[in-house]
Design a protein around this motif. Structure first.
Motif: not given
Length: 478
Positions: A344-347, A354-357, A312-313
């Motif tokens: 932490d929100r991530a893709d 890994l991309t951390v938002h 869930d993101g």
């Protein structure tokens, strides 16, 4: 059977300590033994802000005793300090004085580098605060140290709330030391030991037998030629601004950057101004230590032994470096085993990239759109003239919250608002772009050097005290 702390589980093998620091640590260890400190105990180490690194031999001595150390932050408010002591329930509080034993480690108080300074002796200035009789302790006395015993009680930065006291094992950081590997020495660590980012860097250097240089603040003139430095992105920006002005200064061989995300523009600028320097960016947390690494322009990937999943993101981390748990009123509340999250929100790409938002707690809603403030900050930190930036929300009658950028300018000179707007137009969708721009002479900061988000949020709610609007550009709105 070897004495506690002298075996392979010691956070820094005694034979790798510089001679002066080894002597200071032995003196501090004898002091602890005289006061009955041993395995399972918890020790809070206090030091004045002007000599913060004088805690180092005492921390190593606490480790040698098989106890767990908490390095107090002199910047805590009375309320924060009281809350930390209540949760820690320490066996003893050590007040490190400036009359030292002479560590011999290369340290300074922020004015120069490589200075031999005293490390301090310790006295007890408060009554030991032990748990009530019968209250459980996380560990008990042992005849031999175990790598799974807590050696450090780190506190979260408190950037979005009060500090939380965690319990970290020796093994968890020894794993991280191996993951990061040896760096070229000497190693500059320009920040306080109460921050795990800087303390990790210092102990990592000592563990690998490297010469350590510590300061309380970053000055680009302190950079060791051909050595390494641990920085946060705001200080990396400071280094690059200085490099623009002083290209003749020595360049480090390696920059290790953590604490926040490095914007692509900042990485590109680093590669251009320091072409012979390797930039190692890491993503981590106080709870999980090292989670992912990026070297130069490569992708951010999980470090060996760490398993990542996004649900869930939200990023979930399963790692042998995870802390044992949190301390509440002196009692350990376990976290593991298994995956855990800090929100932490991530893709996570199919190739493992890994991309951390950013933290869910630092997400604001503007006009029905969720805006991860760290994503916006990453873009703005890459603009020349931005020393640092915090993105927050201010009330708006129709949008609910207006995306607001609070900018700290380099050397007090405001960056071009045209350049700021051009950067966000290129990188962000319209709903994520700041609509309000404010300048501050300096962002309020925590002891770790990170911006104090809660203080900034409060100031914005109270009428943006301490800030001023950007000057209008000549010729009207760009």
């Amino acid at each position: 059977m070897p004495p506690p702390g002298t075996g392979p589980t010691a956070i820094v093998p005694p034979d790798l300590l510089p001679p002066g620091l080894a002597v200071a640590t032995a003196v501090a260890a004898e002091h602890l033994r005289a006061h009955g400190i041993g395995p399972g105990d918890r020790v809070v180490i206090d030091a004045p802000a002007r000599v913060r690194w004088s805690v180092l031999p005492h921390l190593l001595a606490v480790d040698r005793a098989g106890a767990a150390a908490l390095v107090a932050d002199p910047g805590w408010s009375d309320r924060e300090r009281a809350a930390v002591l209540t949760d820690t329930a320490p066996s003893r509080v050590l007040d490190v004085s400036t009359a030292g034993t002479g560590s011999g480690t290369s340290t300074s108080t922020g004015t120069s580098t490589g200075t031999e300074t005293s490390t301090g002796t310790s006295t007890e200035t408060s009554t030991p605060a032990r748990p009530e009789p019968g209250q459980p302790r996380p560990t008990g006395p042992r005849d031999q140290l175990d790598g799974t015993d807590p050696f450090l009680l780190p506190t979260t930065s408190g950037s979005t709330g009060p500090p939380t006291v965690l319990a970290r094992t020796r093994d968890s950081w020894l794993i991280g030391f191996d993951v990061l590997g040896p760096l070229p020495g000497p190693v500059l660590v320009p920040g306080p030991p109460s921050s795990t980012l800087y303390l990790f860097g210092a102990l990592h250097a000592l563990h690998h037998g490297l010469r350590l240089v510590t300061t309380d603040r970053f000055d680009p003139a302190d950079l060791p030629a051909g050595g390494s430095v641990h920085l946060v992105p705001a200080l990396l920006s400071t280094l690059l601004d200085d490099r623009d002005r002083h290209p003749e200064r020595p360049a480090p061989a390696v920059i290790v950057c953590g604490g926040a995300h490095v914007a692509p523009a900042l990485r590109e600028r680093c590669a251009r101004l320091l072409p012979g320097t390797v930039l190692i960016e890491y993503y981590g947390s106080a709870e999980h230590s090292l989670i992912a690494l990026r070297r130069d322009a490569g992708p951010l990937r999980a470090v060996p032994g760490v398993r990542l999943a996004v649900h869930d993101g939200v990023l979930w981390v399963d790692s042998p470096q995870t802390v044992l748990g949190r301390l509440r009123d002196g009692v350990l509340q376990p976290i593991g085993p298994g995956p855990s999250t800090v929100g932490d929100r991530a893709d996570l790409g199919t190739d493992g990239a890994l991309t951390v938002h950013g933290r869910a707690a630092t997400t604001i809603t503007s006009g029905g759109t969720l805006v991860a403030v760290e994503e916006v900050e990453q873009v703005l930190r890459g603009v020349p003239g931005v020393a640092d930036v915090v993105v927050s929300g201010t009330p708006h009658p129709s949008l609910g919250t207006l995306v607001t950028a609070v900018v700290e300018a380099t050397d007090g000179v405001a960056p071009s608002r045209r350049a700021l707007r051009a950067a966000v137009r290129t990188a962000l969708s319209p709903a994520k772009r700041p609509r309000r721009w404010l300048l501050v002479p300096a962002l309020p900061r925590l002891g770790s050097g990170k911006p104090a988000r809660s203080v900034i949020d409060d100031a914005l709610r109270d009428g943006t005290r301490g800030t001023r609007p950007f000057p209008e550009p000549s010729g009207g709105r760009p």
